[in-house]
Design an enzyme around this catalytic site. Sequence first.
Site, PDB file in Angstrom:
ATOM      1  N   GLY A 172     -68.775 -22.715 -28.330  1.00 62.99           N
ATOM      2  CA  GLY A 172     -67.910 -21.648 -28.827  1.00 62.99           C
ATOM      3  C   GLY A 172     -67.555 -21.765 -30.293  1.00 62.99           C
ATOM      4  O   GLY A 172     -68.230 -22.439 -31.062  1.00 62.99           O
ATOM      5  N   SER A 173     -66.456 -21.095 -30.660  1.00 62.25           N
ATOM      6  CA  SER A 173     -66.084 -20.920 -32.063  1.00 62.25           C
ATOM      7  C   SER A 173     -65.772 -22.245 -32.754  1.00 62.25           C
ATOM      8  O   SER A 173     -65.190 -23.150 -32.168  1.00 62.25           O
ATOM      9  CB  SER A 173     -64.880 -20.001 -32.156  1.00 62.25           C
ATOM     10  OG  SER A 173     -64.282 -20.118 -33.429  1.00 62.25           O
ATOM     11  N   THR A 174     -66.123 -22.295 -34.048  1.00 63.04           N
ATOM     12  CA  THR A 174     -65.857 -23.489 -34.850  1.00 63.04           C
ATOM     13  C   THR A 174     -64.360 -23.668 -35.117  1.00 63.04           C
ATOM     14  O   THR A 174     -63.949 -24.730 -35.566  1.00 63.04           O
ATOM     15  CB  THR A 174     -66.592 -23.399 -36.199  1.00 63.04           C
ATOM     16  OG1 THR A 174     -66.234 -22.161 -36.812  1.00 63.04           O
ATOM     17  CG2 THR A 174     -68.077 -23.434 -36.014  1.00 63.04           C
ATOM     18  N   VAL A 175     -63.561 -22.630 -34.835  1.00 62.85           N
ATOM     19  CA  VAL A 175     -62.113 -22.775 -34.981  1.00 62.85           C
ATOM     20  C   VAL A 175     -61.590 -23.835 -33.995  1.00 62.85           C
ATOM     21  O   VAL A 175     -60.498 -24.370 -34.160  1.00 62.85           O
ATOM     22  CB  VAL A 175     -61.422 -21.401 -34.770  1.00 62.85           C
ATOM     23  CG1 VAL A 175     -59.912 -21.528 -34.843  1.00 62.85           C
ATOM     24  CG2 VAL A 175     -61.915 -20.416 -35.822  1.00 62.85           C
TER      25      VAL A 175
END
Lengths: 265, 387
Positions: free
Chosen positions: A61-64
């Site tokens: 998923g997201s790098t956040v």
Amino acid sequence: MKLRGRGIASGFAEGIAFVIRVPFSFVGGADPATGTVLDAATGGANERLDGRIFAFPHGKGSTVGSYVIYGLAKRGVGPAGIVNSAAEGIVAVGAILAGIPMVDHIDVGGLENGDTVRIDGDRGTVELPGVRARPVVSVVLRNGGRILLVRRSPSVGTFRGRWSVISGSIEGREDPKSRAIREVREETGLRGIRFRANAAPIHARDGATMFVVHPFLFDAPSRRVRLDWENVEHRWIRPEEIGRYETVPRLPDVVAAVLRMGRES
Amino acid sequence: MRLTREQRRLRDDGTPAQRKAMQILLALSRLSEAERLVPITSAHVSGASYKMIGDPGLEFLEDFARDARVTVPTTVNPLGTDLRQWRELGIPAEFAGKQERIARAYESMGVRPSFTCTPYLVGARPSFGEHVAWAESNAVCFANSVLGARTNREGGPSALAAAIVGATPEYGLHKDEGRSPTVRVNVTTKPHGLDFSLIGLVAGQQVGDGLPFFRGFRGSEEDLKWLGAALASTGACAMFHLEGVTPEARRARTAGLPSLTISRADLVQAQRSFTDGTKADVIALGSPQLSGQELWSVADRVRRKPPRIPVWVFTSRAVRDENPEPVAAIESHGGRVLADTCLEVTLLEHRFGTVATPSGKAAYYLPSLCKQKVILDELDALLERYG
């Protein structure tokens, strides 16, 4: 027992394991304020990461996600340690930013919820003080695209009545491959088998025992099998049929691993 | 892992941020089996839009900025809004305030407040063969393919870590063997305008994380910017070659590679499949941000055909400031030229449900990131429809 992996983020941590069997995204997967697991696909929704040793195959998923891990640790509601089968950048960077010890190259399939786990991010080790290791070989015999399954006898010590492949304990400093060949001869009477592949050990749990399974693939010259006392029934099946059998733990993973190695070699 | 004396010093005795940065680079080296860190001449960091990184990102950046300082020229991606026009855009004050704090955190680390996804249009143009650490997929693709510079697809924190240390793990596209094509792509139609985005969208879907070698057409730098941006969206591509055009195409070995063909029919089909809207609420130009030349071309077109619906044009602050004339022309014909921000990372969805755009990258991301519908078409065709 002690498992040897690879250190990703340094430090030492001890805690109770929270184990999921699917890849995890910290964005959307956990409440950033409380560390409560939100993702229902994990099978662990509403569990708290707080103070746990969080084990999962790998991040997604997201790098956040890296920042979410940082925020959890800062609020004191993050995991005490992280164990992955194969780390990727998002969780690895997050663990470093957050100062959470992390180890990968550990088969998390062998860990269970509630295990006491000690991880050392500098040495790259994961210790399970309550669990004893038992090294075994599992031999997938192949003939003309089919593999041999055997059903374990009521008189063996473990997994009675379950379907398995040819297997046996490794004793002392014995070489796993010679043990594999010996087990095939004893349990099937087959001779002239040919080594095709082996794969990295797979961990299968049975209570306080961790079977460290060394998977092998051999080609058998014929399907004429003469069982000994350890098994009561045998079948040559297509690998994709394995899901229909009630097997010993993680047998489908063992079969898939050696067949994959066999294709690559 | 071989480290220089300076790198060992940063790891053991650096400031907290330097030690963290070294730990990140060393962990990523282990994951990628890099044997050393290669010095870089610039970095480009992603993760600046409050809409994308939210409170967790803001919190980390403000903490990190206390002692983190970059040591190479570093640019940063677009923000979630134009820092000077957010009130007119109806952006909530809380959002704008947090956005400004992110911008300030980067600035205090020594990052140039470029807020651009096209650093290569604002002076960050590494030379052939230079090693850099860039995040932002379109910029990575442009730097590798068009400029012949060398960078992997960095994430925000890894690019920031590289900027602090001045080096990045040496693997993948930093090495010759990582830059070899893996698939030949024959294009059998002569592309114009939107076609470059469409070629990128189609090729990216087919080659995944491969490295395509295109042949059969030519294109300007701007054309290749649109191609690369779309390619890096549908695919995980960090680089492409174009025969007779890009600087490393001549050296690339293509014998024995699998090949695929992209025809006019594929482009028509792609345009259709990326269009799910019927009635546009806004025409949006950007993703990536426009160059000065592109601003002029937009100005010419809206002058000739003033649009009935809003036209939002995204560019960098530097390009906007350097081109007051086309900016004025666009704004006097119903358009708005926004700086510091870009199409998908800006707060846009609260105002417009359907976006018409000639950007393949925007067409790929808007439905998922912003829950918007898209009409993918040439600017001329859009102005014709909505003029």
